[in-house]
Design an enzyme around this catalytic site. Sequence first.
Site, PDB file in Angstrom:
ATOM      1  N   LYS A  60      23.497   5.845  79.791  1.00  0.00           N
ATOM      2  CA  LYS A  60      22.273   5.697  80.580  1.00  0.00           C
ATOM      3  C   LYS A  60      21.356   6.850  80.207  1.00  0.00           C
ATOM      4  O   LYS A  60      21.581   7.993  80.599  1.00  0.00           O
ATOM      5  CB  LYS A  60      22.596   5.707  82.077  1.00  0.00           C
ATOM      6  CG  LYS A  60      21.388   5.400  82.939  1.00  0.00           C
ATOM      7  CD  LYS A  60      21.814   5.188  84.400  1.00  0.00           C
ATOM      8  CE  LYS A  60      20.658   4.737  85.267  1.00  0.00           C
ATOM      9  NZ  LYS A  60      19.553   5.692  85.330  1.00  0.00           N
ATOM     10  N   LYS A  74      27.308  -3.414  82.027  1.00  0.00           N
ATOM     11  CA  LYS A  74      26.613  -4.700  82.147  1.00  0.00           C
ATOM     12  C   LYS A  74      27.573  -5.854  81.861  1.00  0.00           C
ATOM     13  O   LYS A  74      28.438  -5.728  80.990  1.00  0.00           O
ATOM     14  CB  LYS A  74      25.469  -4.792  81.123  1.00  0.00           C
ATOM     15  CG  LYS A  74      24.454  -3.670  81.212  1.00  0.00           C
ATOM     16  CD  LYS A  74      23.408  -3.769  80.105  1.00  0.00           C
ATOM     17  CE  LYS A  74      22.424  -2.600  80.257  1.00  0.00           C
ATOM     18  NZ  LYS A  74      21.423  -2.540  79.196  1.00  0.00           N
ATOM     19  N   SER A  90      15.605  -2.125  88.935  1.00  0.00           N
ATOM     20  CA  SER A  90      16.348  -0.872  88.864  1.00  0.00           C
ATOM     21  C   SER A  90      17.832  -1.202  89.021  1.00  0.00           C
ATOM     22  O   SER A  90      18.207  -2.373  89.047  1.00  0.00           O
ATOM     23  CB  SER A  90      15.866   0.102  89.929  1.00  0.00           C
ATOM     24  OG  SER A  90      16.081  -0.451  91.191  1.00  0.00           O
ATOM     25  N   ARG A 105       7.213   1.412  83.369  1.00  0.00           N
ATOM     26  CA  ARG A 105       7.837   0.568  84.377  1.00  0.00           C
ATOM     27  C   ARG A 105       6.973   0.512  85.641  1.00  0.00           C
ATOM     28  O   ARG A 105       6.856  -0.530  86.273  1.00  0.00           O
ATOM     29  CB  ARG A 105       9.222   1.143  84.698  1.00  0.00           C
ATOM     30  CG  ARG A 105       9.946   0.410  85.765  1.00  0.00           C
ATOM     31  CD  ARG A 105      11.380   0.927  85.875  1.00  0.00           C
ATOM     32  NE  ARG A 105      12.072   0.251  86.947  1.00  0.00           N
ATOM     33  CZ  ARG A 105      12.020   0.607  88.216  1.00  0.00           C
ATOM     34  NH1 ARG A 105      11.305   1.652  88.564  1.00  0.00           N
ATOM     35  NH2 ARG A 105      12.668  -0.056  89.140  1.00  0.00           N
ATOM     36  N   GLU A 163      26.910   1.214  78.135  1.00  0.00           N
ATOM     37  CA  GLU A 163      25.876   1.897  77.350  1.00  0.00           C
ATOM     38  C   GLU A 163      25.551   3.225  78.003  1.00  0.00           C
ATOM     39  O   GLU A 163      25.474   3.296  79.229  1.00  0.00           O
ATOM     40  CB  GLU A 163      24.574   1.066  77.341  1.00  0.00           C
ATOM     41  CG  GLU A 163      24.670  -0.222  76.587  1.00  0.00           C
ATOM     42  CD  GLU A 163      23.423  -1.091  76.778  1.00  0.00           C
ATOM     43  OE1 GLU A 163      22.500  -0.688  77.520  1.00  0.00           O
ATOM     44  OE2 GLU A 163      23.386  -2.173  76.187  1.00  0.00           O
ATOM     45  N   ALA A 187       8.784  15.194  51.344  1.00  0.00           N
ATOM     46  CA  ALA A 187       7.595  15.380  50.508  1.00  0.00           C
ATOM     47  C   ALA A 187       7.187  14.065  49.834  1.00  0.00           C
ATOM     48  O   ALA A 187       6.001  13.781  49.682  1.00  0.00           O
ATOM     49  CB  ALA A 187       7.856  16.451  49.462  1.00  0.00           C
ATOM     50  N   CYS A 190      18.016  49.966  77.175  1.00  0.00           N
ATOM     51  CA  CYS A 190      18.475  51.270  77.619  1.00  0.00           C
ATOM     52  C   CYS A 190      18.389  52.197  76.423  1.00  0.00           C
ATOM     53  O   CYS A 190      18.873  51.868  75.341  1.00  0.00           O
ATOM     54  CB  CYS A 190      19.918  51.153  78.099  1.00  0.00           C
ATOM     55  SG  CYS A 190      20.766  52.731  78.103  1.00  0.00           S
ATOM     56  N   LYS A 208      27.248   6.975  87.649  1.00  0.00           N
ATOM     57  CA  LYS A 208      26.543   8.242  87.456  1.00  0.00           C
ATOM     58  C   LYS A 208      27.504   9.385  87.173  1.00  0.00           C
ATOM     59  O   LYS A 208      28.544   9.512  87.812  1.00  0.00           O
ATOM     60  CB  LYS A 208      25.742   8.580  88.726  1.00  0.00           C
ATOM     61  CG  LYS A 208      24.712   7.533  89.100  1.00  0.00           C
ATOM     62  CD  LYS A 208      23.432   7.731  88.347  1.00  0.00           C
ATOM     63  CE  LYS A 208      22.467   8.533  89.196  1.00  0.00           C
ATOM     64  NZ  LYS A 208      21.139   8.572  88.561  1.00  0.00           N
ATOM     65  N   GLU A 232      14.293   2.844  76.602  1.00  0.00           N
ATOM     66  CA  GLU A 232      14.030   4.160  77.175  1.00  0.00           C
ATOM     67  C   GLU A 232      13.458   5.066  76.079  1.00  0.00           C
ATOM     68  O   GLU A 232      14.048   5.197  75.000  1.00  0.00           O
ATOM     69  CB  GLU A 232      15.371   4.718  77.689  1.00  0.00           C
ATOM     70  CG  GLU A 232      15.251   5.830  78.671  1.00  0.00           C
ATOM     71  CD  GLU A 232      15.135   5.363  80.127  1.00  0.00           C
ATOM     72  OE1 GLU A 232      15.001   4.144  80.377  1.00  0.00           O
ATOM     73  OE2 GLU A 232      15.165   6.235  81.004  1.00  0.00           O
TER      74      GLU A 232
HETATM   75  S1  IVH Z   1      19.473  -1.673  81.841  1.00  0.00           S
HETATM   76  C1  IVH Z   1      18.036  -4.337  85.276  1.00  0.00           C
HETATM   77  N1  IVH Z   1      20.369   0.094  80.167  1.00  0.00           N
HETATM   78  O1  IVH Z   1      17.924   3.248  84.066  1.00  0.00           O
HETATM   79  C2  IVH Z   1      18.666  -3.292  84.518  1.00  0.00           C
HETATM   80  N2  IVH Z   1      18.836   0.793  81.829  1.00  0.00           N
HETATM   81  O2  IVH Z   1      18.112   2.645  87.081  1.00  0.00           O
HETATM   82  C3  IVH Z   1      17.760  -2.767  83.522  1.00  0.00           C
HETATM   83  N3  IVH Z   1      18.236   3.165  81.711  1.00  0.00           N
HETATM   84  O3  IVH Z   1      14.738   2.323  84.732  1.00  0.00           O
HETATM   85  C4  IVH Z   1      18.200  -1.501  83.006  1.00  0.00           C
HETATM   86  N4  IVH Z   1      19.478   3.639  79.972  1.00  0.00           N
HETATM   87  O4  IVH Z   1      15.083   2.881  82.332  1.00  0.00           O
HETATM   88  C5  IVH Z   1      19.580  -0.130  81.222  1.00  0.00           C
HETATM   89  N5  IVH Z   1      21.231   1.565  78.596  1.00  0.00           N
HETATM   90  C6  IVH Z   1      20.433   1.330  79.644  1.00  0.00           C
HETATM   91  C7  IVH Z   1      19.663   2.354  80.243  1.00  0.00           C
HETATM   92  C8  IVH Z   1      18.871   2.038  81.337  1.00  0.00           C
HETATM   93  C9  IVH Z   1      18.625   4.124  80.869  1.00  0.00           C
HETATM   94  C10 IVH Z   1      17.292   3.358  82.834  1.00  0.00           C
HETATM   95  C11 IVH Z   1      16.222   2.316  82.862  1.00  0.00           C
HETATM   96  C12 IVH Z   1      16.000   1.968  84.303  1.00  0.00           C
HETATM   97  C13 IVH Z   1      17.001   2.797  85.019  1.00  0.00           C
HETATM   98  C14 IVH Z   1      17.680   1.918  86.018  1.00  0.00           C
END
Ligand code: IVH
Length: 675
Positions: A114, A289, A80, A135, A112, A32, A425, A313, A172
């Site tokens: 995904k 990474k 990607s 993208r 991280e 508020a 029922c 994955k 994202e």
């Molecule tokens: S790094 C060159 N970090 O995954 C690498 N991507 O398949 C750049 N995504 O389209 C991506 N979480 O949108 C990165 N913690 C994360 C992510 C992430 C989701 C998505 C991203 C990209 C796809 C890649």
Amino acid sequence: MNVAARLEELRALIHYHNHRYHVLDDPEIADAEYDALFDELLALEADHPELVTLDSPSQRVGGAPLSGFRTVRHERPMLSLDKCTATGELEDWLKRCRTRLGDGETIRLICEPKIDGVAVALTYENGLLTLGATRGDGNTGEDITANVRTIGAVPLKLTADDVPPRMEVRGEIYMPLDAFERFNERALASGQKPLINPRNGAAGSLRQLDPRLTAQRPLTMFCYGLGWAEGGWTPASHSEVMAKLAGWGLRVNADAAAFDDIDSVETYLDGLLARRDKLGYDIDGVVVKVDSLAQQDALGAVTRKPRWAIAYKYPAEEATTRLLDVEFQVGRTGAVTPVARLEPVFVGGVTVSNATLHNMDEIARLDVHIGDTVMVRRAGDVIPQIIKVVEGKRPRNAKAVALPVVCPVCGSDIVREEDGAVARCSGGVVRCEAQRKEGIKHFASRLAMDIEGLGDKLVEQLADAGLITDPADLYGLDLETLAALPRMAKKSSENVLAALEKSKHTTLARFIYALGIREVGEATAAGLASHFGELEPLMAADQTALEAVEDVGPVVARSIVRYFEDPAHRQMIRRLIEAGVTWEPVQVVSPDEQPLAGQTWVLTGTLESMTRDEARARLTALGAKVAGSVSKKTTQVVAGPGAGSKLDRAEALGVPVMDEAALIALLEANGVGVD
Ligand code: IVH
């Protein structure tokens, strides 16, 4: 103060509180109070339109609709990721990195979550958000700036001194799960089409040509990297970049972590998977990474995929399969629920062959026919759902689903309730065996009388043999009868009898819950127990007296009155009490005398002896408010294994933290213990 100065002050204040709320998840002022600041800003700007600036928070609410999205070329392509599904593949990837980088280099890895959302690139020029782009194909995307501006977690302006003059931040955009569910509940209630899943929800919201529609969608964002920066900033590592972004007010994921060896990475992968359904957002895996930007450069990219990162994955939470049949189950309250029988499919880490279809309205909405190919979603331990029919795959002999006219169990008529959604029922417990059985199962269940060893199967057996027709019959069972049942040995029969005996000493809240009154869940039962203190006044209460109980509205009150009006129910309660069911006297306390009155608690991590809902119900019964995020106003955090950012935040803010054992002790000391 002159208007321009006040406007500037208001914008700064709103900017600050917006960041606390959307990025840090840690508000300092009430909604508020925030609204009051915002209203003042809007009023002043309405009087002085010449003073409206592009970075004003008022500009988030959504401008005029667009006729289409402009195409934008990315200054650096948005790549990607390569993916893998086994740790062996991850180890191979790391070996390849080592080979390329040469001996002697240590490689620090960042993990991280995904995020399963929509990738976007945000351009900031002199600290101002000037472009938000999708993208697209990686080279060109669409200009969705007007939509991105409506997202609270996206700063319109970065004010720090060291922000590069031009830079592009990537991340994202996603829809948090609770917001997704709330959005869908509301959509369904108002007859609108619900969103299929959070990812589609985010993508669809960003594709709106009318930003005012996007503004109404609950979106947020995690930033996960830098596209490029000008002005001589030369960070050495990804983690350095992320720390800077966070410092500038951009939202980054607190669940990211750095490791120096692959074993720790694999432990992280397992740990995050175990917490997957508690994160509050959909993820489809983990991005691993290489931290050093020099190493990233040295590794480079092949065919639009960097060599310095890989996506590990997790099992997909959605899959397609065939709908083989729809059967109708009769629940405790007679509600007839359609259940989908599916061709078994591996989804969310398990093989699924059944899914709920909720009710006939849901079947109509999905337009699902027997024989259809359907998309099934199983996220966390939520019951699998059919989220859509795959178009164009309906076989010619597909069959429409019809609600049976009579109960498949007792043959009584099925009636549709006034609001139409629920079919029931009409047999009631008197005629319908299914309702009787379900009622007894509920009575014996863990949160009710907690009769250990009296599982669903045994209840079915006892009911089928005609040995029990209501919960009170349970206390008349003897060793001879039980031991004579198929698959029941003497020992297990003795155990059941001991559990029955033990269950007689219960709490009033459990007893009320165990009765299975329609609309009375665990929390309501606890509220009724502490309000009335004894069973008789509750049984005697009229509609008005019941509505005086916190959280009891007319529908719940009516249901309670109806339940106790029924002489059969009263008689069963008498028999239960005659059989020796007793409870500790309850101290009736007024709301402000409750032991945890005025306190705000936060639960995080996994609890072992109870679910979070149960913990919440018990804490609420003691007067506490249970919140979803930690702030300075949080009284106490309960952290179980796997606690993440909330625990970190509690520690940073100096909020006291207790473990589950301490919680149990506190609940027990206040008469709402687990056993
Ligand atoms: S790094 C060159 N970090 O995954 C690498 N991507 O398949 C750049 N995504 O389209 C991506 N979480 O949108 C990165 N913690 C994360 C992510 C992430 C989701 C998505 C991203 C990209 C796809 C890649």
